[in-house]
Write an enzyme that holds these catalytic residues in place. Structure first.
Site, PDB file in Angstrom:
ATOM      1  N   ASP A  56       0.878  -1.158   0.000  1.00 22.21           N
ATOM      2  CA  ASP A  56       0.000   0.000   0.000  1.00 22.21           C
ATOM      3  C   ASP A  56       0.916   1.208   0.000  1.00 22.21           C
ATOM      4  OD1 ASP A  56      -2.761   0.890  -0.042  1.00 22.21           O
ATOM      5  OD2 ASP A  56      -2.326   1.858   1.866  1.00 22.21           O
ATOM      6  N   HIS A 107      10.451   4.677  -2.875  1.00 22.01           N
ATOM      7  CA  HIS A 107       9.826   4.174  -1.660  1.00 22.01           C
ATOM      8  C   HIS A 107       9.490   2.692  -1.788  1.00 22.01           C
ATOM      9  CE1 HIS A 107       6.910   5.464  -4.579  1.00 22.01           C
ATOM     10  NE2 HIS A 107       5.881   5.032  -3.902  1.00 22.01           N
TER      11      HIS A 107
END
Length: 271
Positions: free
Chosen positions: A73, A191
């Site tokens: 996520d 990320h």
């Protein structure tokens, strides 16, 4: 024998990215996606943390495939918007999950924000749920700032308006958006790349595979590396009951990260 692991996503770009990182590190794993298993309803991402939603998706993937399951996520956290869109990043402009509409809405919301206050962070959490119910999460962040218009076509989501802090300027001394970078350049600092590289040693260890030297990390070297995930959103019995041969996971894992993310610095050049 090559072991199989599920990446619980229908996003072909995320699947390609994970397969590329695994291939680069010579891990003997076959990564399958949701299109490779029997379909099941999309789980409701009802949590308000990246960790919580990643675990929801990984649990459902494991339940329906029986395979060790990974899910991520991720989202964009804009300082001037109080950390939003955050977990709502893919649905910021509504449930249609249209990248361009989401991106344009963010730009409209910060159009009067001066350059020096347009800091943002991309955040990704990778969750791993094993068939015996054990859960792990890792977290990666990429700091930067937002531009006032899109540039580049290589990325997806908010990549065309995000300028990472950690990059080498181009030949003209200009900093680029994530969408202007090559796949290798982006993987090295992104990320998601950081979260994936942190979860792979854990996955290798859990599957009894040798951990490639390039993926060896000391505990605590990366945020979230080598720690068990938050407690299940539902009581363990409500989700493990669907897997007759699998026992309950132990309770008392690490708590979700507190709200908020650190602010980034300001990069010296605006594309």
């Amino acid at each position: 024998m090559t072991q199989r692991v599920l990446l619980a996503t229908g996003n072909t770009k995320k699947l390609t990215e994970l397969r590329r990182i695994i291939a680069d590190n010579d891990l003997d794993l076959e990564v399958v996606g949701l299109r490779d298993i029997d379909p099941y309803p999309d789980p409701v991402e009802s949590e308000w943390t990246f960790e919580g939603n990643a675990l929801i998706k990984a649990r459902e993937g494991m339940i329906h495939s029986g395979l060790p399951s990974l899910a991520d996520d991720s989202g964009l956290c804009v300082d001037a918007l109080g950390g939003m869109p955050g977990v709502r990043s893919s649905r910021w402009n509504g449930p249609e999950q249209e990248d361009i509409a989401n991106l344009e809405l963010v730009l409209r919301q910060i159009e009067d924000v001066p350059r020096g206050r347009r800091q943002a962070q991309f955040v990704a959490v990778m969750a791993l749920v094993m068939p015996d119910g054990r859960e792990f999460t890792t977290r990666g962040e990429m700091t930067g700032h937002l531009t006032n218009r899109s540039k580049g076509s290589r990325g997806f989501g908010y990549d065309p308006i995000f300028v990472p802090d950690e990059q080498v300027p181009d030949a003209d001394g200009r900093l680029r958006t994530s969408a202007e970078m090559t796949a290798d350049e982006k993987d090295a600092i992104s990320h998601r790349g950081r979260a994936v590289r942190a979860i792979l040693p854990i996955l290798a260890r859990e599957l009894g595979l040798p951990v490639p030297e390039g993926l060896r990390v000391e505990p605590g070297a990366l945020p979230g590396a080598d720690r068990e995930g938050p407690e299940p959103t539902l009581p363990a019995s409500e989700w493990t009951a669907q897997i007759p041969v699998i026992g309950r996971p132990e309770q008392g894992g690490a708590k979700p990260a507190p709200p908020g993310v650190p602010s980034s610095g300001v990069t010296p050049l605006e594309p």
